[in-house]
Structure formats: structure tokens, C-alpha cells
Design a protein around this motif. Structure first.
Motif, PDB file in Angstrom:
ATOM      1  N   LYS A  54     -10.784  -1.099   0.138  1.00  0.00           N
ATOM      2  CA  LYS A  54     -10.405  -1.530  -1.201  1.00  0.00           C
ATOM      3  C   LYS A  54     -10.745  -3.006  -1.349  1.00  0.00           C
ATOM      4  CE  LYS A  54      -6.606  -1.497  -4.536  1.00  0.00           C
ATOM      5  NZ  LYS A  54      -5.186  -1.120  -4.776  1.00  0.00           N
ATOM      6  N   SER A  67      -1.406   6.521   2.813  1.00  0.00           N
ATOM      7  CA  SER A  67      -1.784   7.786   2.180  1.00  0.00           C
ATOM      8  C   SER A  67      -3.194   7.733   1.609  1.00  0.00           C
ATOM      9  CB  SER A  67      -0.789   8.128   1.064  1.00  0.00           C
ATOM     10  OG  SER A  67      -0.722   7.082   0.114  1.00  0.00           O
ATOM     11  N   SER A  68      -3.825   6.545   1.660  1.00  0.00           N
ATOM     12  CA  SER A  68      -5.206   6.384   1.198  1.00  0.00           C
ATOM     13  C   SER A  68      -6.070   5.910   2.360  1.00  0.00           C
ATOM     14  CB  SER A  68      -5.288   5.374   0.054  1.00  0.00           C
ATOM     15  OG  SER A  68      -4.505   5.770  -1.040  1.00  0.00           O
ATOM     16  N   THR A  69      -7.365   6.124   2.243  1.00  0.00           N
ATOM     17  CA  THR A  69      -8.314   5.665   3.254  1.00  0.00           C
ATOM     18  C   THR A  69      -9.455   4.937   2.555  1.00  0.00           C
ATOM     19  OG1 THR A  69      -9.509   7.770   3.163  1.00  0.00           O
ATOM     20  CG2 THR A  69      -7.786   7.554   4.842  1.00  0.00           C
ATOM     21  N   TYR A  74       0.851  -1.182   0.000  1.00  0.00           N
ATOM     22  CA  TYR A  74       0.000   0.000   0.000  1.00  0.00           C
ATOM     23  C   TYR A  74       0.890   1.236   0.000  1.00  0.00           C
ATOM     24  CZ  TYR A  74       1.016   0.420   5.033  1.00  0.00           C
ATOM     25  OH  TYR A  74       1.645   0.556   6.242  1.00  0.00           O
TER      26      TYR A  74
END
Length: 418
Positions: free
Chosen positions: A128, A123-125, A46
Motif C-alpha cells: 500500500k 486481513s489484507s496483503t 491496518y
């Protein structure tokens, strides 16, 4: 999906995994329709603010069967096992059946990047989701059993099941005494195997009816290398090392070892015309792939490969090989190179790098997306074969039709109308 069920592998590789758990789905009458007993490891990568990060974690003991699991209509249609754990992670197995067989038609994994305990500094939320078909199947009223590993690759996630016993459409609320193990081939004698590598095959020579080799493809994993200007190398592939060496008892052997992403870390470096991917593990001291860009021709290719491998049964104790004059995996800068067929790249006389389901791009990479695809010749040839066969068949039909028409015309030539 790649099926890796090799019973002796746990012992020779010294693999360690978490405790298994039994998951049960019941219908409205309280009768079990799905039972599954396995432990699982999840491997993914990730994005963080400092670059891509590998993450491996186990299915915890506190994992539970979700209420969204289903036995299907009257235990005859699609059924599903939904397992929830952690902060919003879900593993789903969707089953289907016919008159004689059942299978896990689809495995789906949803993971929550907002879970900072599992994915620190992401850095993503948000959640997925990835999914893939599987080769988990067995006869009705039999249990699918795999003592070692069943591995499912889903995009950039690899799920590895161990000590698996899985059965759907049960006739009683317990596993069947009859089991079906996909590892029917006898395991070869491989000696002591590095724990960070999976044995792909052992080349065995002898008379017919002797030991047979056991083959399995390596796991496909997504690798990336970033520099100050962003990503310079993006690659999705499975890697296998084919090495020839002398053993401690002075025998020459050729063996293949699958690179195991579960036990391997990766990194590398970038410059304007050079991108290097480096893989490391306990026994795989270094596998370096060096890509270069020819600025005058705007062509990108694999120029160098370096291997440093520990082999406990080797006479020298290790194996090294290097070649810096290759011109393999070529594509135009800004495009990606893709090859679904297995490729065997001869690095030296004693080392070949076998590559599976390759999709890669070096230089001019737009974030985490591959550019326009350039297919390899192996894939192009595989497409030409059915076209050529179809053309030949069409030509044959045309010849037969013409022969028929000519013959029919001649058969009427000697007669007159009265």
C-alpha cells in the motif's frame, strides 16, 4: 504536512527513538548529491480479522539506499532518495529546486501488508502506498536541520523524523556548515509536560516585545470503532486540549496540548444509537467522544465529551471535565461531517477541545469509506468571502464603466457636426 520542530520538546517530553542513519545518493562520478541523517518512526493502522490495529515501528539500522535513487539530470532537475527496509517497505524523498531554494516536494511511503512480522494477522496483503507534500526546505548550499521532530501525515500513516539533517544539490560531498532550522520562534516556558502530549502553545500575557507563543497544529490521525455489525465510527482529525487550571504555585494558566497519536491508543464501543471513541495514554487517562443518533430526525451529532488528564504541575495533580449535553458536528445519518477549518468546541468553562481537519461519520458507515459530505459552516463561510469580494469588484468595475460612458456622452452634448 505538519512541521513540528521544537528543540526543547525532547527534553521535557522524554521521547525515545531509534538510532539515526546517514543515507547518501551519489552521481555517476561518485560525488554525493543528497545526504540525509535522521531516525524515523512510522505509525499506521491496518485491518485484522479482529478489527483495526495500531502499529508503530522504527526505521531499522539495516535500512539501505536503493539503486532507484537519483541525482537528476546534471544535478539540476528533480532528485530522489529511496530508502528500503524490512520485507518490502520503502520511504522516498523527492527533491526539487529553484535558483535559491530546494525542498522535499513529496514524501512517499510504501508498506507491505504481507510482512507478517510487522503487520501480524493483517486481513489484507500486498503493498500500500501513501504520499504527501512536505515543508522540508532550505536555501541552496544550506542543510535543513531539525533537532526534535519533523512530522509528515499521509492518509492513515504518520512519519516522524527526528534529529534530521537533510541536504540536496550539494556543492561538496558533505553537509554544509551552514544550517537552516525551521524552529526560529523561541520556545515558551511550559514546565513539565506529559510525555504523551505535545505542547501546542502557552498563552503568554505581557507587554509587546515579551515572550512570544509557539504554535503548532496537532497531528491528524485516522480513528475507527467497530462492533458486531461492523464499523460504527470513522474519524480523521487532529485533536488539541485547551485547559485552564491552577498550578502548584497557585497561578491560573491556560495551556494547549496536542494529542500525540504516537503515544495514544484508541478504542470504543457501538450500539444502535450510541458510538463512543475513547483515547488513552500515560497522561491522557481518558478522552471520550460520544456520538448519538436521533432516530426521529435521523441526525447524528457529538453529544458528550469527557476528559481525565494528568498534569504534574497542576495544584490538584489532574484535570477532569465532562459535558453530556452538546449538539456539535451534526450531519444526517449516512452522511459524513467535514470541516477543514479549526473548530474550538467549548466543553466547560475551563476546557475546550480544538479540532483540526475533521472528517468523521458515525453510524451507517460502509466499511472504511466516508459517506456523502456535509461541509461545516466555517468552510462554507470561507468560500463565500472570495465570492463576495469578487462580486463587489465586478460591481465596482461596472459602476466605473457606466460613469465613464455617461461622462463621455455628456462631453459630446455641447458640440454639433459641421
Amino acid at each position: 504536512m505538519e512541521l513540528l520542530c521544537f528543540e526543547a520538546l525532547l527534553e521535557v517530553a522524554g521521547l525515545v527513538h531509534g538510532a539515526s542513519a546517514v543515507f547518501v545518493v551519489k552521481n555517476g562520478n561518485g560525488t554525493a548529491c543528497i545526504m540525509a541523517d535522521f531516525s524515523a518512526t512510522f505509525l499506521t493502522s491496518y485491518d485484522t480479522r479482529s478489527g483495526p490495529q495500531n502499529k508503530s515501528f522504527e526505521l531499522p539500522a539495516g535500512a539501505e539506499v536503493s539503486n532507484s535513487s537519483s541525482c537528476g539530470k546534471e544535478n539540476a532537475s528533480d532528485s530522489s532518495l529511496v530508502i528500503t527496509f524490512g520485507r518490502g517497505h520503502t520511504l522516498t524523498l523527492i527533491f526539487t529546486r529553484n535558483a535559491t531554494r530546494y525542498e522535499v516536494q513529496l514524501m512517499r511511503f510504501a508498506y507491505n501488508l504481507s510482512d507478517t512480522d510487522t503487520f501480524p494477522n493483517s486481513s489484507s496483503t500486498g503493498v500500500k502506498t501513501v504520499e504527501s507534500a512536505t515543508d522540508i526546505k532550505a536555501d541552496i548550499n544550506k542543510t535543513y536541520r531539525c533537532v526534535s521532530e519533523t512530522q509528515v501525515n499521509m492518509d492513515n500513516v504518520t512519519v516522524t523524523l527526528r534529529d534530521a539533517a537533510i541536504q540536496a544539490y550539494l556543492s561538496s560531498s558533505n553537509f554544509s556548515r551552514e544550517g537552516e532550522d525551521p524552529a526560529e520562534a523561541p520556545a515558551p516556558t511550559v514546565g513539565k509536560v506529559p510525555s504523551s502530549l505535545r505542547v501546542g502553545s502557552s498563552r503568554v500575557q505581557g507587554k509587546a516585545g515579551g515572550p512570544s507563543a509557539f504554535f503548532m497544529d496537532p497531528a491528524v490521525f485516522r480513528y475507527n470503532v467497530s462492533g458486531s455489525n461492523g464499523t460504527c465510527l470513522l474519524a480523521s482529525m487532529g485533536l488539541q486540549l485547551n485547559v485552564t487550571y491552577r498550578t502548584v504555585d497557585n497561578k491560573t494558566v491556560t495551556r494547549e496540548f496536542n494529542v500525540n497519536p504516537n503515544k495514544t491508543t484508541f478504542g470504543g464501543n457501538c450500539s444502535a444509537t450510541l458510538a463512543t471513541l475513547e483515547l488513552h495514554s500515560e497522561n491522557l487517562l481518558l478522552l471520550a467522544l460520544q456520538f448519538v443518533m436521533n432516530e426521529s430526525s435521523s441526525r447524528v451529532f457529538l453529544q458528550g465529551v469527557q476528559l481525565n488528564l494528568t498534569l504534574p504541575d497542576a495544584k490538584e495533580g489532574s484535570f477532569t471535565a465532562t459535558n453530556s449535553s452538546l449538539r456539535a458536528l451534526q450531519a444526517t445519518a449516512g452522511n459524513s461531517y467535514k470541516c477543514n477549518a479549526e473548530q474550538r468546541l467549548r466543553v466547560t468553562s475551563s476546557f475546550s477541545l480544538n479540532m483540526f481537519r475533521v472528517w468523521l461519520q458515525a453510524f451507517r458507515v460502509d466499511g472504511d469509506k466516508f459517506g456523502p459530505v456535509e461541509e461545516c459552516r466555517l468552510d462554507e463561510n470561507s468560500m463565500l468571502i472570495p465570492i463576495a469580494v469578487g462580486g463587489a469588484l465586478a460591481g465596482l468595475v461596472l459602476i466605473v464603466l457606466l460613469a465613464y460612458l455617461i461622462g463621455r456622452k455628456r462631453s459630446h452634448a455641447g458640440y454639433q457636426t459641421i
